[in-house]
Design an enzyme around this catalytic site. Sequence first.
Site, short mmCIF file in Angstrom:
data_model
loop_
_atom_site.label_atom_id
_atom_site.label_comp_id
_atom_site.label_asym_id
_atom_site.label_seq_id
_atom_site.Cartn_x
_atom_site.Cartn_y
_atom_site.Cartn_z
N TRP A 73 72.09 68.52 -22.35
CA TRP A 73 70.88 68.15 -23.07
C TRP A 73 69.97 67.51 -21.68
CZ3 TRP A 73 70.20 69.58 -27.73
CH2 TRP A 73 71.48 69.32 -28.47
N GLU B 72 57.31 55.66 -41.24
CA GLU B 72 58.33 55.34 -42.32
C GLU B 72 58.85 53.88 -42.01
OE1 GLU B 72 57.88 58.11 -40.74
OE2 GLU B 72 58.51 60.08 -41.93
N LYS C 119 68.24 72.14 -24.29
CA LYS C 119 69.72 72.39 -24.01
C LYS C 119 69.95 73.49 -23.29
CE LYS C 119 74.04 71.58 -26.51
NZ LYS C 119 74.88 71.58 -27.89
P1 AMP Z 1 54.11 58.29 -36.56
O1 AMP Z 1 55.11 58.23 -37.87
O2 AMP Z 1 53.09 59.33 -36.47
O3 AMP Z 1 53.91 56.78 -36.02
O4 AMP Z 1 55.35 58.95 -35.26
C1 AMP Z 1 56.68 58.27 -35.05
C2 AMP Z 1 57.28 59.27 -34.05
O5 AMP Z 1 56.52 58.96 -32.61
C3 AMP Z 1 58.73 58.61 -33.65
O6 AMP Z 1 59.57 59.31 -34.74
C4 AMP Z 1 58.87 59.16 -32.39
O7 AMP Z 1 59.12 60.36 -32.36
C5 AMP Z 1 57.32 58.67 -31.52
N1 AMP Z 1 57.33 57.62 -31.11
C6 AMP Z 1 56.65 56.39 -31.37
N2 AMP Z 1 56.80 55.61 -30.58
C7 AMP Z 1 57.51 56.08 -29.43
C8 AMP Z 1 57.80 55.56 -28.29
N3 AMP Z 1 57.58 54.42 -27.65
N4 AMP Z 1 58.48 56.47 -27.49
C9 AMP Z 1 58.78 57.67 -27.63
N5 AMP Z 1 58.44 58.19 -28.71
C10 AMP Z 1 57.66 57.69 -29.88
#
Ligand code: AMP
Length: 544
Positions: free
Chosen positions: A446, A334, A441
């Site tokens: 948390w 997004e 939780k």
């Molecule tokens: P996507 O839209 O498939 O790229 O997924 C996005 C989601 O991936 C984010 O909302 C996060 O939950 C996770 N995400 C992306 N980059 C990271 C990061 N460096 N560390 C932790 N989670 C991440």
Amino acid sequence: MSLLPGQMMQLPLLISSLITHAARHSGDTEIVSKRVEGDLHRYTWAKAELRSRKLAQALARLGCQPGDRVGTLAWNGYRHLEIYYGTSGTGLVCHTVNPRLFPDQITWIINDAADKVLCFDLNLLPLVEKLAPACTTVKHFVLLGFREQLPPETAIPNLLAYEDLIAAEDGDLAWPTFDENTASSICYTSGTTGDPKGAVYSHRSTVLHSFGAALPDSMNISSRDVVLPVVPMFHVNAWGIPYSAAMIGCKLVFPGPHLDGKSLYDLFEAEQVTFSAGVPTVWLGLLNHVQANGLKFSSFKSTVIGGAACPASMIQTLEDDFNVEVVHAWGMTELSPLGTLSRLRSKHLGLSKAEQRALLAKQGKVIYGIDMQIVNADGQVQPWDGEASGDLLVRGHWVINSYFGKANAPLRDGWFPTGDVATIDADGFMLITDRSKDVIKSGGEWISSIALENLAVAHPAVHQAAVISVAHPQWGERPLLTVVLKPGATATREDLLAFYEGKIPRWQVPNDVIFLPELPHTATGKIQKLKLREAFRNHQWSEL
Ligand code: AMP
């Protein structure tokens, strides 16, 4: 109020301007692609632009009208690049689809986007043969190859060869000018929960994202770099690299479907790659290969790792043992996708190595174009003190305001709720502690599953780890550690739990460990915690 109008030219920010710029000013710079067939293809930005124009002519000849969606099921390669530009350049919409999804999901996504044309790589022919009858909106299927590569018999109606389409055109096409807010491409979210949703990027958002991505505190790529995007072109447009690379005119290297450690290492060395980007799991494979064979990188200098939390141990190994700078980044479909990147500011240069490392392991600071805040359950903005955690909200030039075909906007007071839970410290470094649905939780406190996973993978026997929340009669929820051990390695439940001692407060240490042969992954390489939670919902805690 009478404002004084600026007196500057107004050129729409169009994707065609990126490749036109590349062809005109870096026309002889190379684009190298490892093809599905295994051989290397080389040409230049000038040639890529010419073939993109020919493709645009061919798509018009097939009856495509501005606004029509052209789907792709393809790996990172030069023809996929031509589709990026040959579609958007004339107002068509490039719709990249992830071939690793389940076939049902692929057809669902293609039908939802109502793709009119579907272009696919040769090794995906069997998959497309299966899908084709259910892809009801697709009028033309295009195999990304030569006529000789078309199967003698196929269930796919109107199957065309891409190279025939290109060969039939003269390239005599001027990229049209239109409103920069026109849709340029669509990517669907991974859909770990519910149906996937389409993020519809515009020309303006894509060009602005390209600026943001190339900045020095961002990916920091220049025309002197040799850039190899490991992140797939079907995953948020390879994090915008095919656009940024055209903007700066650097050499691009595409790995095709060959993403195992050896293939990547050989390509890095042969083409003298300096910069790459990808999800942590890919680097695991590459690191295993170089470590097992005592290899070093001769040109690889810097990499952006994101898409999932990059363990501190991976950052350390790449930097200390291989002299590769790691920039941890956070983003999402997004957000086109870049949101934050972790790079030290001058004020951090005097910190100890350990303190610097702790900052670099965070997801980092926003780049211009994006703003963020964290809010609690009541929507109150939380302080940036590195302690308070809350739902992460973002807004900016390349953040969606609604999903494809959906009327109800997901925004909260103009901010997009990311679904991530984070802290932000006084210097503006953001740390993702969880997806909001993954938080644990325990007794009202948390616990960050990501923090527990990062520590677990630092254990020498652990290949991959995922921590999930499981109901507990006394504490409400407790963390359960699931691990995959490295081949040949051994470790007991007690070894792994003891490894946490002294590193985190005792009450945060997982209560139990489950050893698994593999972890369930989504098609974009993220661990499917939902599946793990379902599998271990009734886990019996050994100690209560
Ligand atoms: P996507 O839209 O498939 O790229 O997924 C996005 C989601 O991936 C984010 O909302 C996060 O939950 C996770 N995400 C992306 N980059 C990271 C990061 N460096 N560390 C932790 N989670 C991440």
